[in-house]
Every structure is written in structure tokens, then in C-alpha cells.
Design a protein around this motif. Structure first.
Motif, PDB file in Angstrom:
ATOM      1  N   VAL A   1     -13.810 -59.624  -5.024  1.00 42.50           N
ATOM      2  CA  VAL A   1     -13.434 -60.296  -6.261  1.00 42.50           C
ATOM      3  C   VAL A   1     -13.993 -59.463  -7.410  1.00 42.50           C
ATOM      4  CG1 VAL A   1     -13.707 -62.332  -7.723  1.00 42.50           C
ATOM      5  CG2 VAL A   1     -13.401 -62.604  -5.258  1.00 42.50           C
ATOM      6  N   VAL A   2     -13.104 -58.969  -8.262  1.00 44.89           N
ATOM      7  CA  VAL A   2     -13.506 -58.105  -9.376  1.00 44.89           C
ATOM      8  C   VAL A   2     -13.190 -58.838 -10.669  1.00 44.89           C
ATOM      9  CG1 VAL A   2     -13.203 -55.871 -10.489  1.00 44.89           C
ATOM     10  CG2 VAL A   2     -13.042 -56.058  -7.994  1.00 44.89           C
ATOM     11  N   SER A   3     -14.235 -59.164 -11.435  1.00 44.63           N
ATOM     12  CA  SER A   3     -14.087 -59.958 -12.652  1.00 44.63           C
ATOM     13  C   SER A   3     -14.418 -59.123 -13.885  1.00 44.63           C
ATOM     14  CB  SER A   3     -15.025 -61.171 -12.589  1.00 44.63           C
ATOM     15  OG  SER A   3     -14.886 -61.982 -13.737  1.00 44.63           O
ATOM     16  N   GLY A   4     -13.597 -59.228 -14.910  1.00 47.32           N
ATOM     17  CA  GLY A   4     -13.898 -58.581 -16.178  1.00 47.32           C
ATOM     18  C   GLY A   4     -14.046 -57.086 -16.086  1.00 47.32           C
ATOM     19  N   PHE A   5     -13.189 -56.424 -15.292  1.00 52.35           N
ATOM     20  CA  PHE A   5     -13.255 -54.963 -15.202  1.00 52.35           C
ATOM     21  C   PHE A   5     -11.896 -54.324 -14.952  1.00 52.35           C
ATOM     22  CE2 PHE A   5     -13.815 -51.002 -12.732  1.00 52.35           C
ATOM     23  CZ  PHE A   5     -14.469 -50.251 -13.708  1.00 52.35           C
ATOM     24  N   THR A   6     -11.104 -54.860 -14.043  1.00 51.36           N
ATOM     25  CA  THR A   6      -9.848 -54.209 -13.656  1.00 51.36           C
ATOM     26  C   THR A   6      -8.969 -53.982 -14.882  1.00 51.36           C
ATOM     27  OG1 THR A   6      -9.961 -55.314 -11.511  1.00 51.36           O
ATOM     28  CG2 THR A   6      -7.840 -54.378 -12.162  1.00 51.36           C
ATOM     29  N   ASN A   7      -8.573 -52.729 -15.079  1.00 56.58           N
ATOM     30  CA  ASN A   7      -7.877 -52.338 -16.295  1.00 56.58           C
ATOM     31  C   ASN A   7      -7.312 -50.946 -16.093  1.00 56.58           C
ATOM     32  OD1 ASN A   7      -7.680 -52.148 -19.540  1.00 56.58           O
ATOM     33  ND2 ASN A   7      -8.359 -54.207 -18.977  1.00 56.58           N
TER      34      ASN A   7
ATOM     35  N   ASN B   1      -8.844 -63.270 -23.479  1.00 55.56           N
ATOM     36  CA  ASN B   1      -9.461 -62.859 -24.741  1.00 55.56           C
ATOM     37  C   ASN B   1     -10.622 -61.878 -24.529  1.00 55.56           C
ATOM     38  OD1 ASN B   1      -7.821 -64.623 -26.420  1.00 55.56           O
ATOM     39  ND2 ASN B   1      -8.990 -66.312 -25.538  1.00 55.56           N
ATOM     40  N   ASP B   2     -10.612 -61.189 -23.384  1.00 55.46           N
ATOM     41  CA  ASP B   2     -11.636 -60.176 -23.126  1.00 55.46           C
ATOM     42  C   ASP B   2     -11.419 -59.005 -24.081  1.00 55.46           C
ATOM     43  OD1 ASP B   2     -13.305 -58.150 -22.068  1.00 55.46           O
ATOM     44  OD2 ASP B   2     -13.097 -58.950 -20.033  1.00 55.46           O
ATOM     45  N   ARG B   3     -12.392 -58.756 -24.946  1.00 63.66           N
ATOM     46  CA  ARG B   3     -12.232 -57.739 -25.984  1.00 63.66           C
ATOM     47  C   ARG B   3     -12.562 -56.330 -25.518  1.00 63.66           C
ATOM     48  NH1 ARG B   3     -15.754 -60.185 -30.763  1.00 63.66           N
ATOM     49  NH2 ARG B   3     -17.058 -60.649 -28.959  1.00 63.66           N
ATOM     50  N   ILE B   4     -13.260 -56.176 -24.386  1.00 66.98           N
ATOM     51  CA  ILE B   4     -13.619 -54.823 -23.944  1.00 66.98           C
ATOM     52  C   ILE B   4     -12.811 -54.363 -22.728  1.00 66.98           C
ATOM     53  CG2 ILE B   4     -15.922 -54.864 -24.963  1.00 66.98           C
ATOM     54  CD1 ILE B   4     -17.072 -55.542 -22.239  1.00 66.98           C
ATOM     55  N   PHE B   5     -12.181 -55.302 -22.051  1.00 68.57           N
ATOM     56  CA  PHE B   5     -11.208 -54.971 -21.007  1.00 68.57           C
ATOM     57  C   PHE B   5      -9.942 -55.775 -21.314  1.00 68.57           C
ATOM     58  CE2 PHE B   5     -15.264 -53.963 -18.984  1.00 68.57           C
ATOM     59  CZ  PHE B   5     -15.004 -52.692 -18.478  1.00 68.57           C
ATOM     60  N   PRO B   6      -9.145 -55.292 -22.272  1.00 65.89           N
ATOM     61  CA  PRO B   6      -8.039 -56.087 -22.821  1.00 65.89           C
ATOM     62  C   PRO B   6      -6.966 -56.411 -21.783  1.00 65.89           C
ATOM     63  CG  PRO B   6      -7.965 -53.824 -23.622  1.00 65.89           C
ATOM     64  CD  PRO B   6      -9.272 -53.978 -22.926  1.00 65.89           C
ATOM     65  N   VAL B   7      -6.346 -57.565 -22.004  1.00 62.57           N
ATOM     66  CA  VAL B   7      -5.453 -58.117 -20.996  1.00 62.57           C
ATOM     67  C   VAL B   7      -4.235 -57.241 -20.739  1.00 62.57           C
ATOM     68  CG1 VAL B   7      -4.176 -59.558 -22.633  1.00 62.57           C
ATOM     69  CG2 VAL B   7      -4.352 -60.263 -20.227  1.00 62.57           C
ATOM     70  N   HIS B   8      -3.741 -56.509 -21.743  1.00 63.21           N
ATOM     71  CA  HIS B   8      -2.567 -55.677 -21.484  1.00 63.21           C
ATOM     72  C   HIS B   8      -2.890 -54.565 -20.487  1.00 63.21           C
ATOM     73  CE1 HIS B   8      -4.426 -53.228 -24.737  1.00 63.21           C
ATOM     74  NE2 HIS B   8      -3.801 -52.223 -24.166  1.00 63.21           N
TER      75      HIS B   8
ATOM     76  N   THR C   1      -5.213 -54.890 -18.123  1.00 68.35           N
ATOM     77  CA  THR C   1      -5.333 -55.583 -16.837  1.00 68.35           C
ATOM     78  C   THR C   1      -3.970 -55.770 -16.195  1.00 68.35           C
ATOM     79  OG1 THR C   1      -7.336 -56.762 -17.531  1.00 68.35           O
ATOM     80  CG2 THR C   1      -6.086 -57.707 -15.705  1.00 68.35           C
ATOM     81  N   MET C   2      -2.996 -56.190 -16.973  1.00 68.68           N
ATOM     82  CA  MET C   2      -1.670 -56.441 -16.418  1.00 68.68           C
ATOM     83  C   MET C   2      -0.994 -55.148 -15.962  1.00 68.68           C
ATOM     84  SD  MET C   2      -1.727 -59.578 -16.320  1.00 68.68           S
ATOM     85  CE  MET C   2      -0.134 -59.664 -15.501  1.00 68.68           C
TER      86      MET C   2
END
Length: 336
Positions: A232-238, A283-290, A292-293
Motif C-alpha cells: 500500500v503506497v500512500s501520498g507518493f505514487t506520481n 488536494n495533495d499539494r506535493i504529489f498532485p492528483v493529475h 497520480t492519475m
């Protein structure tokens, strides 16, 4: 006209990652995986040819009601020792399922096991990491929470009072051809060695969960060590383009020359076809959602190549740079 913004964009756009997978079959994939995995380890600075004796030492043991919280020290490399918390659930009748819990930036492993920096019990706000090691042990997992190099009790003496202190260590390692990522990944692998040698753990049911910098450690460790059965990878995949190369990050995230070889989804895809769940706050500002997707779409194509699309999951939640847990704990239980 003298700002180099467009120049950096031109440099990135001109890169054709040399190690990106370009095949179309599973056989080609596994051949690529074996080759790039070895190359990735070398980019991180390489691992020792011979493992040091772990020399495990029990430092303390606390009865926490539903589980026992131990603090244990192991030797990870010659003359380098690491403390870690080991959370052992009570009343577990089967061989343990285990999870390595990798904390993110902050004051170290105490944060995810429900403690304040001084070791007292945490009350009130659980912070962005939400005591996730405790959440795991209370669901029956044996949990190891290592003190990652450069945090908590593993700071340089001169940085003892600094909240974050990994920059000088990271710079030092880079100057001698090593990386902080490589050290942290190798030490996490040593946690698995410790588990298998010292606890009644099912070797086929070992997982890893990490947030932020711990997400890097979790994903990179799972990428190179197949003993991790699910991650499980949280707040990093980008993508590196959208995160590390566009937004200020600590130097411990960087591996020289990596972007010439691969993008982040290429590295994380080394986990395939083992189960992988990605947590990301919209709303993660350092690993932005675009970013991640974009990474998720690339990973999805790899899992579909293996006909294992059900092993890739995404928890896209309404939040910031933080643990979600909405799916993660049940997902690990299902896949371990």
C-alpha cells in the motif's frame, strides 16, 4: 527571457527513458523486470554482497492491551544499527501475517505507533500519518515500524533538535555514489530478514505500507524484493515530472540519473503482478492528483498485460497529504 523554465521543460521533453518497458507479452515483461530491477538497485548505489549479522536486541516491551509493543535494535550494515518498533497482536491463532510500516517525514517511527516525540502516549490529533501502524496491529497484523535513516533517533548529532534532518546525510551519500533511497530500501529488506528469523511469520504473507517518504521506501522495496507480497503506497505514487521535478522536495527523494532510465510508474511497475493499492488525496499539494492519475493509467496497462487488473487498486479520497485507510486495511487483509 532569462528564466530557465522553458529550458528545463525542453530537457525533460527530450528524454527517452532508456529502461522503459516496450514489449507486449508477459515473457518480455518478466525479462525486462529482471534486467531493470538489477539496474535500479545499482542506480540507488547498490547493496552489500554479504549481509551483516542482525544482532537483534530487545530494548523495551510494553503491554498495550490488545498487542505488545516492543522496541528492538538490529544491525543493518557494518557499524550501522537501527531501532524499530515491533507490534505483536495478542490472541492470533494462525501464523502471523506481517506488514512493514514505513513512516514519512516527521519525527520518525514513534509517530505511527501512537507516541509523541518524547515517547509519551499520543492524545488528540493523530497527524497526517494517523497512527497507521497501530491500526494495522489492531487488525491482527504483526507490524514492524523501522526508524528510517535520518529521522527520529537516527539523526546526525548536530541535527538532534531539527524536525527534518536527512539533507546532510543525503548529500554526503550522493557525494560518495550512494543514495538515501538505497540505504532505506536495504534496511527495510533487513526488517524482513529479522521477521523471518525471529517471529512465527508466514513468509508468503508479508506486506508493506508507507506514506510520503515512507511511500517511496515501501514502493521501491516492493519493487526490488519479491518477499513483499502486497503493498500500500500512500501520498507518493506520481510522475517525477509532476512531483519531484516540479515541486520542492527533500533531497532524500533523488537518485542520480534515474529520469534518464525511467519514470516513477516504470519503477513502481516492478511490483507487478503482485497486489498494489495506491492512496492519493485529491488536494495533495506535493504529489498532485493529475500526476497520480497518469501513473495509475500506466500501471493499469501493465496489470492488464498480466490479466491481473484486480490486483491494482486506487483509493482516491477527498483529502490532503495524509493516510486514508478507507480501503487499505481491508485490502491488505484480503491480499495477505
Amino acid at each position: 527571457m532569462w528564466n530557465p523554465d522553458e529550458y528545463l521543460k525542453m530537457l525533460y521533453d527530450g528524454i527517452k527513458p532508456a529502461s522503459r518497458f516496450s514489449g507486449s507479452s508477459e515473457d518480455e515483461w518478466f525479462a525486462w523486470q529482471e534486467g531493470f530491477r538489477k539496474h535500479f538497485v545499482q542506480l540507488m548505489g547498490g547493496f552489500p554482497e554479504q549481509a551483516a549479522d542482525l544482532k537483534p536486541t530487545l530494548l523495551e516491551s510494553v503491554d498495550c492491551g490488545t498487542y505488545v509493543r516492543q522496541r528492538v535494535q538490529i544491525q543493518t550494515l557494518e557499524q550501522l544499527f537501527m531501532p524499530m518498533y515491533v507490534l505483536i497482536p495478542k490472541d492470533v491463532e494462525e501464523r502471523h501475517r506481517a506488514v512493514i510500516a514505513c513512516h514519512g517525514h516527521g519525527y520518525g517511527s514513534r509517530d505511527i505507533v501512537g507516541l509523541n516525540p518524547d515517547g509519551t502516549e499520543k492524545t488528540g490529533d493523530a497527524g497526517y500519518q494517523k497512527n497507521f501502524a497501530v491500526e494495522l496491529v489492531n487488525r491482527g497484523f504483526l507490524v514492524v515500524a523501522p526508524e528510517l535513516f535520518g529521522f527520529g533517533d537516527r539523526k546526525l548529532t548536530e541535527n538532534a533538535k531539527d524536525a527534518n534532518s536527512c539533507n546532510r546525510i543525503s548529500s554526503f551519500l550522493l557525494a560518495i555514489g550512494k543514495t538515501m533511497a538505497g540505504y532505506r530500501v536495504y534496511e527495510t529488506m533487513r526488517c524482513i530478514d529479522y521477521l523471518l528469523a525471529n517471529h512465527d511469520v508466514d513468509e508468503k504473507r508479508i506486506g508493506c505500507m508507507g506514506i510520503s517518504g515512507g511511500g517511496l521506501v515501501c514502493s521501491y522495496t516492493a519493487a526490488v524484493d519479491e518477499r513483499i507480497a502486497a503493498a500500500v503506497v500512500s501520498g507518493f505514487t506520481n510522475t517525477y515530472e509532476a512531483s519531484l521535478l516540479s515541486i520542492h522536495h527533500c533531497i532524500d527523494n533523488y537518485i542520480p540519473g534515474l529520469s534518464l532510465e525511467a519514470e516513477m510508474p516504470d519503477v513502481i511497475s516492478l511490483i507487478a503482478p503482485r497486489p498494489l493499492l495506491i492512496e492519493a488525496g485529491t488536494n495533495d499539494r506535493i504529489f498532485p492528483v493529475h500526476g497520480t492519475m497518469e501513473a495509475y493509467r500506466r500501471l493499469e496497462a501493465i496489470y492488464q498485460l498480466h490479466d491481473k487488473g484486480d490486483r491494482l487498486g486506487l483509493d482516491l479520497f477527498d483529502g490532503e497529504h495524509e493516510i486514508s485507510g478507507r480501503l487499505a486495511y481491508d485490502w491488505l487483509a484480503a491480499h495477505l
